[in-house]
Scaffold this motif. Structure first.
Motif, PDB file in Angstrom:
ATOM      1  N   ASP A   1       0.839  -1.212   0.000  1.00 41.83           N
ATOM      2  CA  ASP A   1       0.000   0.000   0.000  1.00 41.83           C
ATOM      3  C   ASP A   1       0.869   1.255   0.000  1.00 41.83           C
ATOM      4  N   THR A   2       0.355   2.331  -0.578  1.00 39.49           N
ATOM      5  CA  THR A   2       1.124   3.582  -0.568  1.00 39.49           C
ATOM      6  C   THR A   2       0.671   4.497   0.571  1.00 39.49           C
ATOM      7  N   GLU A   3      -0.456   4.128   1.189  1.00 35.47           N
ATOM      8  CA  GLU A   3      -0.850   4.929   2.359  1.00 35.47           C
ATOM      9  C   GLU A   3      -1.463   4.033   3.432  1.00 35.47           C
ATOM     10  N   ALA A   4      -1.430   4.544   4.667  1.00 36.79           N
ATOM     11  CA  ALA A   4      -2.001   3.858   5.837  1.00 36.79           C
ATOM     12  C   ALA A   4      -2.740   4.920   6.646  1.00 36.79           C
ATOM     13  N   GLY A   5      -3.134   4.556   7.855  1.00 36.59           N
ATOM     14  CA  GLY A   5      -3.809   5.576   8.650  1.00 36.59           C
ATOM     15  C   GLY A   5      -4.498   4.998   9.857  1.00 36.59           C
ATOM     16  N   CYS A   6      -5.464   5.754  10.385  1.00 41.42           N
ATOM     17  CA  CYS A   6      -6.174   5.337  11.601  1.00 41.42           C
ATOM     18  C   CYS A   6      -7.637   5.757  11.510  1.00 41.42           C
ATOM     19  N   THR A   7      -8.431   5.123  12.336  1.00 40.28           N
ATOM     20  CA  THR A   7      -9.881   5.303  12.276  1.00 40.28           C
ATOM     21  C   THR A   7     -10.469   5.376  13.675  1.00 40.28           C
ATOM     22  N   VAL A   8     -11.315   6.354  13.940  1.00 39.78           N
ATOM     23  CA  VAL A   8     -12.144   6.344  15.154  1.00 39.78           C
ATOM     24  C   VAL A   8     -13.523   5.867  14.733  1.00 39.78           C
ATOM     25  N   HIS A   9     -14.009   4.841  15.415  1.00 37.80           N
ATOM     26  CA  HIS A   9     -15.312   4.274  15.050  1.00 37.80           C
ATOM     27  C   HIS A   9     -16.116   3.952  16.303  1.00 37.80           C
ATOM     28  N   GLU A  10     -17.429   3.856  16.148  1.00 36.76           N
ATOM     29  CA  GLU A  10     -18.274   3.364  17.236  1.00 36.76           C
ATOM     30  C   GLU A  10     -18.067   1.863  17.348  1.00 36.76           C
ATOM     31  N   VAL A  11     -18.093   1.374  18.571  1.00 41.64           N
ATOM     32  CA  VAL A  11     -17.851  -0.047  18.811  1.00 41.64           C
ATOM     33  C   VAL A  11     -19.176  -0.809  18.719  1.00 41.64           C
TER      34      VAL A  11
ATOM     35  N   PRO B   1       7.292  -1.599  10.124  1.00 43.78           N
ATOM     36  CA  PRO B   1       6.054  -1.438  10.898  1.00 43.78           C
ATOM     37  C   PRO B   1       6.197  -0.406  12.014  1.00 43.78           C
ATOM     38  N   ASP B   2       7.366  -0.321  12.627  1.00 41.43           N
ATOM     39  CA  ASP B   2       7.563   0.633  13.725  1.00 41.43           C
ATOM     40  C   ASP B   2       7.583   2.080  13.243  1.00 41.43           C
ATOM     41  N   THR B   3       8.263   2.336  12.109  1.00 41.24           N
ATOM     42  CA  THR B   3       8.313   3.731  11.638  1.00 41.24           C
ATOM     43  C   THR B   3       6.924   4.160  11.162  1.00 41.24           C
TER      44      THR B   3
ATOM     45  N   VAL C   1      -1.815   8.639   6.196  1.00 38.42           N
ATOM     46  CA  VAL C   1      -0.395   8.990   6.139  1.00 38.42           C
ATOM     47  C   VAL C   1       0.231   8.221   4.971  1.00 38.42           C
ATOM     48  N   PRO C   2       1.307   8.750   4.380  1.00 34.07           N
ATOM     49  CA  PRO C   2       1.980   8.006   3.315  1.00 34.07           C
ATOM     50  C   PRO C   2       2.765   6.844   3.910  1.00 34.07           C
ATOM     51  N   ILE C   3       2.873   5.775   3.153  1.00 33.74           N
ATOM     52  CA  ILE C   3       3.816   4.704   3.501  1.00 33.74           C
ATOM     53  C   ILE C   3       5.055   4.940   2.644  1.00 33.74           C
TER      54      ILE C   3
END
Ligand code: GRF
Length: 188
Positions: free
Chosen positions: A129-139, A162-164, A154-156
């Motif tokens: 993948d060329t990008e990653a990121g994060c998500t806030v969601h209802e559980v 994985p750490d960076t 964010v760009p990959i």
């Protein structure tokens, strides 16, 4: 509303939520609750003057509902009415989720619906993948699957590990979680 934050580890997301609520927020943090005594975030909660506690999940073994009843007892004592999962690494069963559904958020370190579950950064890198990121969601009862409130990308980079990548995503988690909680509370 009275907000409880559930953690398992260092609680960096929890700290950002506490800072946000201390600043300009109609919400009050009433409890930071961990699933082990040595969660690093417990000391940070204390330093922020917020009630902290833990329920060690290990003595409950496979009896997830008994563990969840112990969590619920603490949450009821604190009269929490909104739950934020922040780096909380235990799967919650419908027994817990049914009680808080519609009042519970989670932050997940991927661009859901991609990469539900664990090792999200390694999976995104491996997939090219060329990008990653994060998500806030209802559980909801389905893991990492509820209605999405906010995401950040964010760009990959080609030399990412994985750490960076995790470090780059975590910065965005810290930005969007407080924003998402503010939005969510306005709509309650
Ligand atoms: C991090 O991997 C983060 O991406 C995820 O939970 C882990 C610990 O976060 N949300 P925190 O520092 O305990 O908030």
């Amino acid at each position: 509303p009275r907000v409880a934050v559930l953690i398992s580890g260092g609680g960096s997301n929890m700290v950002k939520l506490l800072d946000s609520m201390a600043a300009d927020h109609p919400a009050e943090p009433v409890l930071v609750l961990a699933n082990s005594a040595d969660a690093g975030g417990l000391a940070k909660a204390k330093a922020h003057g917020v009630q902290s506690d833990f329920v060690d999940h290990k003595p409950y073994g496979a009896d997830r509902e008994a563990f969840e009843d112990a969590l619920i007892a603490k949450l009821d004592t604190a009269k929490a009415d909104v739950i934020c999962l922040a780096g909380f690494m235990r799967v919650l069963t419908p027994h817990f989720i049914d009680r808080y559904e519609g009042r519970m958020l989670n932050i997940h370190p991927s661009l859901l619906p991609k990469y539900k579950g664990l090792h999200t950064h390694a999976r995104a890198i491996t997939a090219g993948d060329t990008e990653a990121g994060c998500t806030v969601h209802e559980v909801t009862a389905k893991l990492d699957d509820g209605p999405i409130l906010l995401q950040a990308r964010v760009p990959i980079r080609l030399d990412d590990t994985p750490d960076t990548l995790a470090a780059r995503v975590l910065k965005q988690e810290h930005r969007i979680y407080p924003q998402a909680l503010r939005q969510f509370i306005r709509k309650l």
